[in-house]
Design an enzyme around this catalytic site. Sequence first.
Site, short mmCIF file in Angstrom:
data_model
loop_
_atom_site.label_atom_id
_atom_site.label_comp_id
_atom_site.label_asym_id
_atom_site.label_seq_id
_atom_site.Cartn_x
_atom_site.Cartn_y
_atom_site.Cartn_z
N LYS A 1 -5.89 6.08 25.80
CA LYS A 1 -5.74 4.67 26.11
C LYS A 1 -5.54 4.44 27.61
O LYS A 1 -5.83 3.36 28.12
CB LYS A 1 -4.57 4.07 25.33
C1 LIG Z 1 -5.56 4.60 19.52
C2 LIG Z 1 -5.73 6.01 19.10
C3 LIG Z 1 -6.75 6.42 18.23
C4 LIG Z 1 -7.70 5.42 17.60
O1 LIG Z 1 -8.52 4.81 18.55
P1 LIG Z 1 -9.35 3.50 18.17
O2 LIG Z 1 -10.02 3.09 19.42
O3 LIG Z 1 -8.35 2.51 17.70
O4 LIG Z 1 -10.29 3.88 17.09
C5 LIG Z 1 -6.87 7.76 17.95
N1 LIG Z 1 -6.02 8.67 18.49
C6 LIG Z 1 -5.02 8.32 19.30
C7 LIG Z 1 -4.13 9.37 19.84
C8 LIG Z 1 -4.85 6.99 19.66
O5 LIG Z 1 -3.86 6.64 20.50
#
Ligand SMILES: *Cc1c(COP(=O)(O)O)cnc(C)c1O
Length: 462
Positions: A112
């Site tokens: 993120k």
């Molecule tokens: C947010 C997240 C996901 C999922 O990602 P999306 O874009 O919501 O599909 C998977 N793994 C981790 C560690 C995350 O923080």
Amino acid sequence: MKYVSTRGQAPVLTFEEAMLSGLARDGGLYVPETIPQMSADDIRSLNGLSYEEIAFRVMRPYVGDGFTDEVFADLIAKAYAGFGHGVRAPLVQLAPNHFLLELFHGPTLAFKDFAMQLIGQLFQEALERRGERVTIVGATSGDTGSAAIEAFKGLDNVDVFILFPHGRVSEVQRRQMTTPSESNVHALAMDGHFDDCQARLKDMFNDFEFRDGVRLAGVNSINWARVLAQVVYYFSSAVSLGAPDRKVSFTVPTGNFGDIFAGYIAKKMGLPIDRLVVATNQNDILHRCLTGGAYQTSEVHPSISPSMDIQVSSNFERALFDAYGRDGGAVSQLMDELKQGGFNVSQGALQALRDHFDSGRVSEDETLEMIRAANTGMGELLCPHSAVGVKVAEDLRDPATPMITLATAHPAKFPDAVEKASGVRPPLPHRMADLYERSERVTRVANDLAALETLIKERIAK
Ligand SMILES: *Cc1c(COP(=O)(O)O)cnc(C)c1O
């Protein structure tokens, strides 16, 4: 570049406007009106460039005139300067033709950070230029919240409120949200699941009086700018394995469908991607939908990969919009049916989705076993989300096509599950080793829209 809503009833916006508003006023999500193309030569010329240079070339056509070339390049440089790895998104090899894309070297140890660090910079620049102030409210299953707080803490023109499900995030995730001391940061522990947090956030956006009164802005993955920032590492990784002259596939641990949708955009831009594989944990609505056609919500079952404990996968709406021939009316109708519990994807639309996406589902036991096996057999300590991805990739991949699995978080973010599976307790990287000693600041809140809105209005009035 213009942006339109997936439900067809909201004003057409520029990149900057779409970024600052988040959700469209008709409840839909913004998508670009057309997808910029990169030729094989354009893609070949990315070979050997830095991550930042690739980011500039991939994203530039989307951003429009609001930011000059110089300013945009400078914001990209600032966004990734705090990463703990020089190449930002390194690839490591797990097995013959299977590679892991490590997306966890940012300040909060999850992918993120790639999007959030950049939109923190873009927001600050745009708001200063416009002389405006916004209130950011985000819902999180753990990683979005910490990444948003890290990106927006201490900025002059922004208050940031993060709703997370009380007791359902890991201790590292919680501490990353509750320990920053900047006064514009507000961590809110809400009763309920992530889907409840996400639902209250959507309610706030649909309460126009509140939305306009506090100048509400959203940084959840419904924000187009986040999807865009994630398109970059599909290019950087594919090019380093020989694209455009060799096709690659990707497997993506998926919850809200944001990360994998970025891969779909990369493909539509011209990157030769063979398969995009959705990997889910036991909360498998996407896998059920892609195999059987029914998008039917059920209860959330908390798992050891909590960032994927999701039933309503917001960004799937963007994929449906394309699968239904960009018919906003059809998407609106599906989303109305979703409020009653679900809908069936039409045969034509399901086929359109399957042209790009495969899927697999991994149980809790299989996840633990994969963490153990990867530690002993692949030399890699995986976080539980990444293990879900690697397991699905190993099961479904075509050995003749390079497979890149996205490692979405650092194992130290989920030390209990990793230790349980492998016997190894992964240490936090040095730069955040004192996380467990810092003092916490958090407000418990009920799952109640009116109370939340009152709290936010009071806090920003101070
Ligand atoms: C947010 C997240 C996901 C999922 O990602 P999306 O874009 O919501 O599909 C998977 N793994 C981790 C560690 C995350 O923080």
